[in-house]
Structures are given as structure tokens and as C-alpha cells.
Design a protein around this motif. Structure first.
Motif, PDB file in Angstrom:
ATOM      1  N   ARG A 222       0.846  -1.398  -0.001  1.00 59.32           N
ATOM      2  CA  ARG A 222      -0.068  -0.101   0.061  1.00 59.32           C
ATOM      3  C   ARG A 222       0.751   1.175   0.098  1.00 59.32           C
ATOM      4  O   ARG A 222       0.599   2.320  -0.675  1.00 59.32           O
ATOM      5  N   THR A 225       2.963   1.601  -3.463  1.00 59.70           N
ATOM      6  CA  THR A 225       2.178   2.122  -4.315  1.00 59.70           C
ATOM      7  C   THR A 225       1.853   3.570  -4.253  1.00 59.70           C
ATOM      8  O   THR A 225       1.714   4.254  -5.427  1.00 59.70           O
ATOM      9  N   ALA A 226       1.312   3.999  -3.386  1.00 58.79           N
ATOM     10  CA  ALA A 226       1.070   5.364  -3.040  1.00 58.79           C
ATOM     11  C   ALA A 226       2.310   6.288  -3.153  1.00 58.79           C
ATOM     12  O   ALA A 226       2.010   7.338  -3.632  1.00 58.79           O
ATOM     13  N   GLU A 228       4.738   5.824  -5.261  1.00 61.22           N
ATOM     14  CA  GLU A 228       4.870   5.549  -6.731  1.00 61.22           C
ATOM     15  C   GLU A 228       4.192   6.525  -7.525  1.00 61.22           C
ATOM     16  O   GLU A 228       4.256   7.273  -8.438  1.00 61.22           O
ATOM     17  N   ARG A 229       2.719   6.455  -7.052  1.00 63.99           N
ATOM     18  CA  ARG A 229       1.649   7.436  -7.380  1.00 63.99           C
ATOM     19  C   ARG A 229       1.982   8.855  -7.176  1.00 63.99           C
ATOM     20  O   ARG A 229       1.676   9.837  -8.202  1.00 63.99           O
ATOM     21  N   ASP A 230       2.366   9.093  -6.108  1.00 60.43           N
ATOM     22  CA  ASP A 230       2.634  10.425  -5.718  1.00 60.43           C
ATOM     23  C   ASP A 230       3.882  10.982  -6.683  1.00 60.43           C
ATOM     24  O   ASP A 230       3.650  12.355  -7.337  1.00 60.43           O
ATOM     25  N   ALA A 232       4.358  10.171  -9.543  1.00 63.94           N
ATOM     26  CA  ALA A 232       3.821  10.015 -10.857  1.00 63.94           C
ATOM     27  C   ALA A 232       2.992  11.108 -11.365  1.00 63.94           C
ATOM     28  O   ALA A 232       2.959  11.776 -12.282  1.00 63.94           O
ATOM     29  N   ALA A 233       2.351  11.679 -10.080  1.00 62.22           N
ATOM     30  CA  ALA A 233       1.787  12.943 -10.205  1.00 62.22           C
ATOM     31  C   ALA A 233       2.630  14.004 -10.310  1.00 62.22           C
ATOM     32  O   ALA A 233       1.922  15.094 -10.912  1.00 62.22           O
ATOM     33  N   ALA A 237       9.073   9.217 -12.462  1.00 56.83           N
ATOM     34  CA  ALA A 237       9.127   7.508 -12.451  1.00 56.83           C
ATOM     35  C   ALA A 237      10.095   7.160 -11.381  1.00 56.83           C
ATOM     36  O   ALA A 237      11.129   7.815 -11.206  1.00 56.83           O
TER      37      ALA A 237
END
Length: 263
Positions: A222, A225-226, A228-230, A232-233, A237
Motif C-alpha cells: 500500500r 504504491t502510494a 509511486e503514484r505520488d 507519478a503525479a 518515475a
């Protein structure tokens, strides 16, 4: 809606058809006990995962997959004249009655009654050793917990969880020594001791080490992934950033979780 007996008989008939040497499924016909066993383990874990996620809508389907494994093994055994599904059901029914005399017979429930019954069954199978029937095929952490629990019933145990925690520290210190030495064989051995002692600590705390590790796995997944998404935003990468940036992102996710606890 079918009753349980009718639905179960239908499943038994389906498996017999799948294994039919002339008209069955080629894949199902070529399977044996060894090839199906890993699927049995996998399906049990999928049931556990579904329960952990409280996905009650999916649980009947996952339990069905697990039941299929029992039916599969029973069908193969029946083909070889070893036993059939009725034998499996009868034996587990007899065992439950035998181990619960306070429910199905006379007498009151006593401490250690279940384990006493298991000990008598081990003797009947000529398995008198305390650890003889702890399955080798169990996941290693779960087996470690069971081994230490079985040994503890003989008195071979620590008095408190704090004493086990101190043993964990001792084992970690021994691991650190071997890390300095660089001897991979000794490191392997000491790391195993650390894991075994941690499983013992979980047992002493009346916790399942596999469940603890599954929760840690879920938490890591969790948070990673969070993070990584932050990134990406922000148009980044993982391959584009250094470890410090990832660690900063990880800590940001942890702070966010503390502010809004995961339920």
C-alpha cells in the motif's frame, strides 16, 4: 435451490466426468496427487486472503475452489482403490466426535482435551515423537510456530513473551557477528534462527506469524504504491529519482496514513 447433499453429489459427479478416461478433460485426466497438491495450498491461501479482506461475496466461490481440491484428491484415490470421498467425510466426522466428548458423549470439557486426543491419535499411527506429525509442507513460519507450540506442551518453553523477545535480540546479535564475517552459510543459519525465534514470539503472543507477515506485506504494498503514484503525479518515475527522493515520498505516505488511519 439445491440442498447441500444434492449440490455435493453434483460436484462429485462432475469430477468423475472430468477424470473419465474416455470422455473426460485431457488436463484433468493427467493430474496426480503430487501435481494437484500445490493447487490445494494455493486455494487455501486464497480463502485466507478473502477472509482477511472481508470479501464475503467472494468467499463462497473461494471455499468452493478449496472444496474442489478435496473432491479431486478423493476421486483420484477412488480410481486407485485407496479410499473415496465418503471415507474422507466419515473420518473427519468421527474425529470431530472423538475429540469433543463433552459435546457428543459424556463428561465435561477439560484443558488440553484437543491436544490429548491428537497425542492418542499419533500413538495409534506409531508416531510417538512430540514433533512427528507437524507437516513438513507447511509454510515455514507457520511450521515454526507449530513446532515451538508442540515443544512448549512438554515444558520446553520460555515463561514470558519478554523472555522470547530477549532471545530475538540475542539471535539478531549473533546474525550481526556473521554479517561481519561474510560467511554466507553461517549468515543463512543465523537468519533462520532469527525467523524461528520471531515465530516463537508470535506464538507466545497468541498471534499467527503468517497473518502478521501478510499484514506487513499489505502495508508495504500500500505504501510503496502510494509513493509511486505520488511521484507519478509529479511527472516522475521510480527510475528517474534517487533513493532519498523515494524515502522522502515513503515518509510522506506514512505521515498521511497517521493523519488518516487506514481502516
Amino acid at each position: 435451490m439445491q440442498d447441500a447433499a444434492t449440490a455435493l453429489q453434483r460436484l462429485l459427479d462432475i469430477m468423475a466426468r472430468l477424470r473419465d478416461p474416455r470422455t473426460g478433460c485431457p488436463w484433468d485426466r493427467e493430474q496426480d496427487f503430487a501435481s494437484i497438491a500445490p493447487y490445494s495450498i494455493e486455494e487455501a491461501y486464497e480463502v485466507a486472503d478473502t477472509i482477511a479482506r472481508e470479501d464475503w461475496d467472494s468467499l463462497p466461490d473461494e471455499l468452493g475452489d478449496l472444496l474442489l481440491q478435496v473432491v479431486y484428491h478423493a476421486q483420484m484415490a477412488d480410481e486407485q482403490g485407496l479410499f473415496d470421498f465418503a471415507t474422507v467425510a466419515r473420518m473427519i466426522g468421527d474425529k470431530m466426535v472423538r475429540r469433543h466428548p463433552h459435546v457428543f458423549g459424556e463428561g465435561e470439557r477439560t484443558a488440553g482435551q484437543w491436544e490429548d486426543g491428537k497425542a492418542r491419535e499419533r500413538l495409534a499411527r506409531n508416531r510417538s515423537g512430540t514433533l512427528d506429525d507437524v507437516p513438513v509442507g507447511l509454510p515455514a513460519l507457520l511450521r515454526a510456530r507449530k513446532l515451538s507450540a508442540r515443544a512448549a506442551r512438554t515444558g520446553f518453553d520460555w515463561d514470558t513473551a519478554a523472555e522470547v523477545a530477549a532471545k530475538v535480540d540475542e539471535e539478531i546479535d549473533e546474525l550481526k557477528v556473521e554479517l561481519e564475517s561474510g560467511d554466507r552459510e553461517k549468515i543463512f543459519d543465523e537468519l533462520g534462527d532469527v525467523l524461528f525465534t520471531l515465530a516463537t514470539l508470535a506464538r507466545k503472543l497468541d498471534m499467527d506469524p503468517e497473518a502478521c507477515l501478510r499484514q506487513a506485506n499489505a502495508k508495504f504494498t500500500r505504501r510503496f504504491t502510494a509513493m509511486e503514484r505520488d511521484l507519478a503525479a509529479r511527472g516522475l518515475a521510480l527510475a528517474d529519482v534517487d533513493v532519498k527522493t523515494m524515502e522522502d515520498g515513503w515518509q510522506a505516505v506514512k505521515r498521511r496514513e497517521r493523519a488518516t488511519p487506514v481502516t
